[in-house]
Write a protein that holds these residues in place. Structure first.
Motif, mmCIF file in Angstrom:
data_model
loop_
_atom_site.group_PDB
_atom_site.id
_atom_site.type_symbol
_atom_site.label_atom_id
_atom_site.label_comp_id
_atom_site.label_asym_id
_atom_site.label_seq_id
_atom_site.Cartn_x
_atom_site.Cartn_y
_atom_site.Cartn_z
ATOM 1 N N SER A 12 -1.925 1.766 2.694
ATOM 2 C CA SER A 12 -0.774 2.186 3.519
ATOM 3 C C SER A 12 0.381 2.703 2.667
ATOM 4 O O SER A 12 1.547 2.401 2.922
ATOM 5 C CB SER A 12 -0.297 1.023 4.386
ATOM 6 N N GLY A 13 0.043 3.454 1.639
ATOM 7 C CA GLY A 13 1.086 4.055 0.816
ATOM 8 C C GLY A 13 1.664 3.138 -0.240
ATOM 9 O O GLY A 13 2.597 3.523 -0.958
ATOM 10 N N GLN A 14 1.136 1.908 -0.373
ATOM 11 C CA GLN A 14 1.670 0.945 -1.334
ATOM 12 C C GLN A 14 0.816 0.920 -2.602
ATOM 13 O O GLN A 14 -0.343 0.486 -2.586
ATOM 14 C CB GLN A 14 1.715 -0.454 -0.715
ATOM 15 N N PHE A 15 1.395 1.375 -3.715
ATOM 16 C CA PHE A 15 0.649 1.433 -4.973
ATOM 17 C C PHE A 15 0.221 0.056 -5.448
ATOM 18 O O PHE A 15 -0.794 -0.099 -6.115
ATOM 19 C CB PHE A 15 1.497 2.116 -6.056
ATOM 20 N N ILE A 16 1.014 -0.963 -5.103
ATOM 21 C CA ILE A 16 0.693 -2.304 -5.579
ATOM 22 C C ILE A 16 -0.660 -2.756 -5.036
ATOM 23 O O ILE A 16 -1.405 -3.475 -5.696
ATOM 24 C CB ILE A 16 1.808 -3.305 -5.185
ATOM 25 N N TYR A 17 -1.003 -2.322 -3.821
ATOM 26 C CA TYR A 17 -2.311 -2.675 -3.254
ATOM 27 C C TYR A 17 -3.417 -2.063 -4.105
ATOM 28 O O TYR A 17 -4.367 -2.743 -4.504
ATOM 29 C CB TYR A 17 -2.411 -2.164 -1.812
ATOM 30 N N ALA A 18 -3.290 -0.770 -4.386
ATOM 31 C CA ALA A 18 -4.313 -0.083 -5.175
ATOM 32 C C ALA A 18 -4.423 -0.675 -6.579
ATOM 33 O O ALA A 18 -5.529 -0.884 -7.094
ATOM 34 C CB ALA A 18 -3.984 1.407 -5.256
ATOM 35 N N ALA A 19 -3.280 -0.975 -7.206
ATOM 36 C CA ALA A 19 -3.285 -1.528 -8.566
ATOM 37 C C ALA A 19 -3.930 -2.912 -8.585
ATOM 38 O O ALA A 19 -4.670 -3.258 -9.523
ATOM 39 C CB ALA A 19 -1.859 -1.599 -9.103
ATOM 40 N N THR A 20 -3.655 -3.714 -7.553
ATOM 41 C CA THR A 20 -4.243 -5.051 -7.492
ATOM 42 C C THR A 20 -5.751 -4.969 -7.285
ATOM 43 O O THR A 20 -6.511 -5.741 -7.886
ATOM 44 C CB THR A 20 -3.597 -5.858 -6.346
ATOM 45 N N VAL A 21 -6.206 -4.052 -6.457
ATOM 46 C CA VAL A 21 -7.649 -3.856 -6.258
ATOM 47 C C VAL A 21 -8.325 -3.483 -7.565
ATOM 48 O O VAL A 21 -9.366 -4.046 -7.928
ATOM 49 C CB VAL A 21 -7.911 -2.769 -5.194
ATOM 50 N N VAL A 22 -7.736 -2.555 -8.308
ATOM 51 C CA VAL A 22 -8.331 -2.128 -9.580
ATOM 52 C C VAL A 22 -8.399 -3.287 -10.562
ATOM 53 O O VAL A 22 -9.420 -3.480 -11.250
ATOM 54 C CB VAL A 22 -7.540 -0.942 -10.176
ATOM 55 N N ARG A 23 -7.331 -4.089 -10.643
ATOM 56 C CA ARG A 23 -7.360 -5.261 -11.536
ATOM 57 C C ARG A 23 -8.447 -6.239 -11.101
ATOM 58 O O ARG A 23 -9.144 -6.838 -11.935
ATOM 59 C CB ARG A 23 -6.000 -5.946 -11.563
ATOM 60 N N CYS A 80 20.278 6.360 -6.737
ATOM 61 C CA CYS A 80 19.739 5.100 -6.232
ATOM 62 C C CYS A 80 18.408 5.384 -5.553
ATOM 63 O O CYS A 80 18.342 6.202 -4.630
ATOM 64 C CB CYS A 80 20.695 4.453 -5.240
ATOM 65 N N MET A 81 17.359 4.737 -6.027
ATOM 66 C CA MET A 81 16.037 4.886 -5.433
ATOM 67 C C MET A 81 15.648 3.575 -4.775
ATOM 68 O O MET A 81 15.631 2.524 -5.423
ATOM 69 C CB MET A 81 15.007 5.267 -6.492
ATOM 70 N N THR A 82 15.372 3.619 -3.484
ATOM 71 C CA THR A 82 14.984 2.414 -2.759
ATOM 72 C C THR A 82 13.589 2.586 -2.180
ATOM 73 O O THR A 82 13.149 3.698 -1.890
ATOM 74 C CB THR A 82 15.969 2.098 -1.627
ATOM 75 N N GLY A 83 12.906 1.470 -2.016
ATOM 76 C CA GLY A 83 11.559 1.503 -1.459
ATOM 77 C C GLY A 83 11.041 0.100 -1.264
ATOM 78 O O GLY A 83 11.542 -0.856 -1.880
ATOM 79 N N ALA A 84 10.050 -0.056 -0.423
ATOM 80 C CA ALA A 84 9.487 -1.363 -0.120
ATOM 81 C C ALA A 84 8.751 -1.936 -1.325
ATOM 82 O O ALA A 84 8.491 -1.240 -2.315
ATOM 83 C CB ALA A 84 8.530 -1.241 1.068
ATOM 84 N N ALA A 85 8.416 -3.220 -1.239
ATOM 85 C CA ALA A 85 7.636 -3.867 -2.295
ATOM 86 C C ALA A 85 6.323 -3.129 -2.474
ATOM 87 O O ALA A 85 5.641 -2.799 -1.508
ATOM 88 C CB ALA A 85 7.369 -5.317 -1.918
ATOM 89 N N GLY A 86 5.993 -2.843 -3.728
ATOM 90 C CA GLY A 86 4.722 -2.186 -4.005
ATOM 91 C C GLY A 86 4.716 -0.692 -3.840
ATOM 92 O O GLY A 86 3.670 -0.057 -3.930
ATOM 93 N N SER A 87 5.887 -0.087 -3.605
ATOM 94 C CA SER A 87 5.937 1.362 -3.395
ATOM 95 C C SER A 87 5.957 2.145 -4.699
ATOM 96 O O SER A 87 5.936 3.369 -4.681
ATOM 97 C CB SER A 87 7.154 1.731 -2.545
ATOM 98 N N GLY A 88 6.021 1.455 -5.838
ATOM 99 C CA GLY A 88 5.933 2.132 -7.136
ATOM 100 C C GLY A 88 7.257 2.377 -7.817
ATOM 101 O O GLY A 88 7.347 3.209 -8.725
ATOM 102 N N LYS A 89 8.301 1.650 -7.442
ATOM 103 C CA LYS A 89 9.634 1.862 -8.043
ATOM 104 C C LYS A 89 9.624 1.578 -9.534
ATOM 105 O O LYS A 89 10.127 2.376 -10.333
ATOM 106 C CB LYS A 89 10.673 0.979 -7.337
ATOM 107 N N SER A 90 9.075 0.431 -9.919
ATOM 108 C CA SER A 90 9.071 0.060 -11.345
ATOM 109 C C SER A 90 8.201 0.995 -12.167
ATOM 110 O O SER A 90 8.519 1.304 -13.324
ATOM 111 C CB SER A 90 8.595 -1.389 -11.516
#
Length: 521
Positions: free
Chosen positions: A339-350, A118-128
């Motif tokens: 702050s360690g959230q990949f979703i932030y970086a991915a959204t910036v790049v898009r 089981c892998m858990t993590g906050a929104a945007g932490s890169g789970k998917s």
């Protein structure tokens, strides 16, 4: 061509084989030629001669009708290589190396007693992204049994109804014998898809695997044994999430079966309570928490540097082709804001990639948004700041157009968002139903294709996906943006209540009736 449906003519014996009575055989089959036997289990034929049974054709038809029924209940959008997920998040080169290695080692170590990860993590932490990367790796290694990606905004994969059929479909697709047994199980119980998750999992996965193995037709060493489930938290209803975990424990983790199951989720109630001390999975599961132990800062830095370099090479702006169009200081500001959230970086790049704007100009805009407050503030606040500013900029651009000045951007966008995700209640039973963007155009009394213009500056956050031959729905790249829109505490001055959208739609309907009254009513 004489075709004899033997089970209709035969008398059943306790062993479940069939014996054709001799007198019928003599009458129907003396001097018979050029005929076939269907659904043959066992016959005793007295005087028939030169009878040829094509065993291969009989074998291939076993369970075929059931398999077709199973296929109809499968969520194709949930597959790791589905067209609906044609641009899924995945780990960039040289990123998340440590955690990927740990997951791969766990999957391939078939002697390890803990067969649930089981892998858990906050929104945007890169789970998917990690799940997608692992799914592709397992597929290349021929050990991927199935992968199921829940999606909150997709009605075909946001409930439990398609989970077991989709897993069973993938397992059977790679093993003809298992396909036959699964198809036969469906044929034996036409109501199996209306039964509990545990009953479905037992009948369509566990029992077929066990029976085929006991019959000597399945070698566990060659079975594709890795089962991946992503986004458990995106399955509707915490009780349903808990039922999935309970079914996995009771069925897939059976000591006589070879499966290794990898589940990823936000740390919501269902999985959190199951993993905590005293929880039913506490001692059974290997738990990976995407927290400080797996600091993604260095990975995000590499990802941003590489992405901005590649973006500059593709840009039509000469400034972006210069190696110095962004600096190390720029990258560090973005890394700090993430702050360690990949979703932030991915959204910036898009956001920087959107055309026809220049990435140079957009980078300057983003850097002025980067928060300067203390890092102790929760990470999603920085992600919310990014969402807030992109949405605000899109509103200003849309409402600045002369033909749009009487329109409220946020209200319209929220209508399309709700119609594609939460849905609107039906009049008769109050159950939610979703509406295509094209129909919403009409309901809001807007021109055809108005939704495309509305989101023209939001392509870093949303896109349009086909929902039919001539219809589309709004698709959010990440669930966290939907949470932002739905929670006033996060979207603040950009928040538009569900009720306000309903009232606006009702006014539009009334205006339409007044403008085009039905004659003769």
């Amino acid at each position: 061509m004489l075709s004899l449906p033997l089970p209709v003519l035969a008398t059943q014996v306790p062993s479940t084989s069939y014996r054709l009575p001799t007198d019928i055989a003599e009458e129907r089959m003396i001097n018979a030629s050029n005929f076939s036997m269907r659904d043959l289990c066992h016959t005793t034929i007295g005087v028939a001669e030169k009878v040829t049974v094509n065993a291969q054709s009989v074998q291939s038809s076993l369970g075929s009708d059931g398999w077709k029924t199973l296929s109809a209940h499968t969520a194709v959008n949930a597959l790791h290589d589905s067209y609906a997920r044609s641009d899924p998040p995945q780990c960039d080169e040289d990123t998340r190396v440590e955690v990927i290695r740990e997951i791969k080692n766990w999957i391939t170590d078939r002697k390890s007693p803990q067969r649930l990860l089981c892998m858990t993590g906050a929104a945007g932490s890169g789970k998917s992204a990690l799940q997608q990367t692992i799914a592709e790796s397992c597929s290349k290694s021929d050990i991927l049994g199935s992968a199921y990606f829940f999606g909150a905004g997709d009605p075909t994969r946001n409930t439990t109804s398609s989970l077991v059929p989709t897993i069973a479909y993938q397992l059977g697709s790679e093993n003809p014998g298992l396909k036959e047994y699964i198809g036969s199980a469906v044929e034996r119980d036409g109501h199996i898809f209306k039964k509990s998750l545990l009953s479905q999992m037992t009948a369509l996965i566990c029992e077929p695997v066990r029976l085929l193995h006991e019959a000597g037709r399945l070698d566990f060493a060659s079975l594709r044994y890795a089962i991946l489930i992503d986004g458990l938290d995106e399955c509707q209803g915490e009780d349903n999430q808990a039922k999935i975990l309970a079914a996995v424990k009771k069925c897939l983790l059976d000591k006589n079966l070879p499966f290794r199951v990898f589940i990823a989720s936000r740390p919501e109630w269902a999985i959190r309570s199951a993993l905590e001390p005293g929880g039913e999975l506490n001692k059974l599961a290997y738990h990976i928490e995407l927290s400080d132990k797996y600091d993604a800062t260095a990975d995000i830095r590499r990802y941003l540097s590489r992405s901005l370099r590649e973006l500059g090479l593709r840009s039509s702006d000469p400034r972006a082709r210069s190696p110095g169009w962004f600096s190390k200081v720029d990258i560090e500001k973005l890394v700090e804001a993430a702050s360690g959230q990949f979703i932030y970086a991915a959204t910036v790049v898009r956001y920087l990639s959107e055309r026809p704007s220049s990435p140079v100009d957009r980078l300057k805009i983003v850097l002025t948004w980067a928060p300067t407050d203390d890092q102790s503030i929760r990470p999603f606040k920085k992600l919310d700041l990014l969402y807030h500013n992109i949405l605000s900029a899109a509103r200003m651009a849309y409402e600045a157009v002369d033909t749009h000045r009487e329109r409220e951007f946020l209200l319209l966008f929220r209508a399309y968002h709700i119609s594609s995700t939460l849905g609107f209640p039906k009049i008769n039973d109050n159950s939610p139903f979703q509406i295509s963007n094209e129909k919403v155009d009409g309901y809001l009394q807007l021109e055809s294709g108005a939704h495309e213009i509305l989101i023209s500056d939001l392509h870093s956050l949303v896109t349009l996906r086909r929902s039919g031959p001539l219809s589309t729905k709004l698709y959010l790249y990440h669930k966290s943006f939907g949470d932002f829109l739905n929670e006033e505490s996060r979207s603040k001055d950009l928040f538009v209540p569900y009720s306000r959208v309903q009232i606006h739609l009702a006014k539009c309907f009334l205006q339409h009736v007044i403008r085009y009254p039905v004659v003769g009513m």
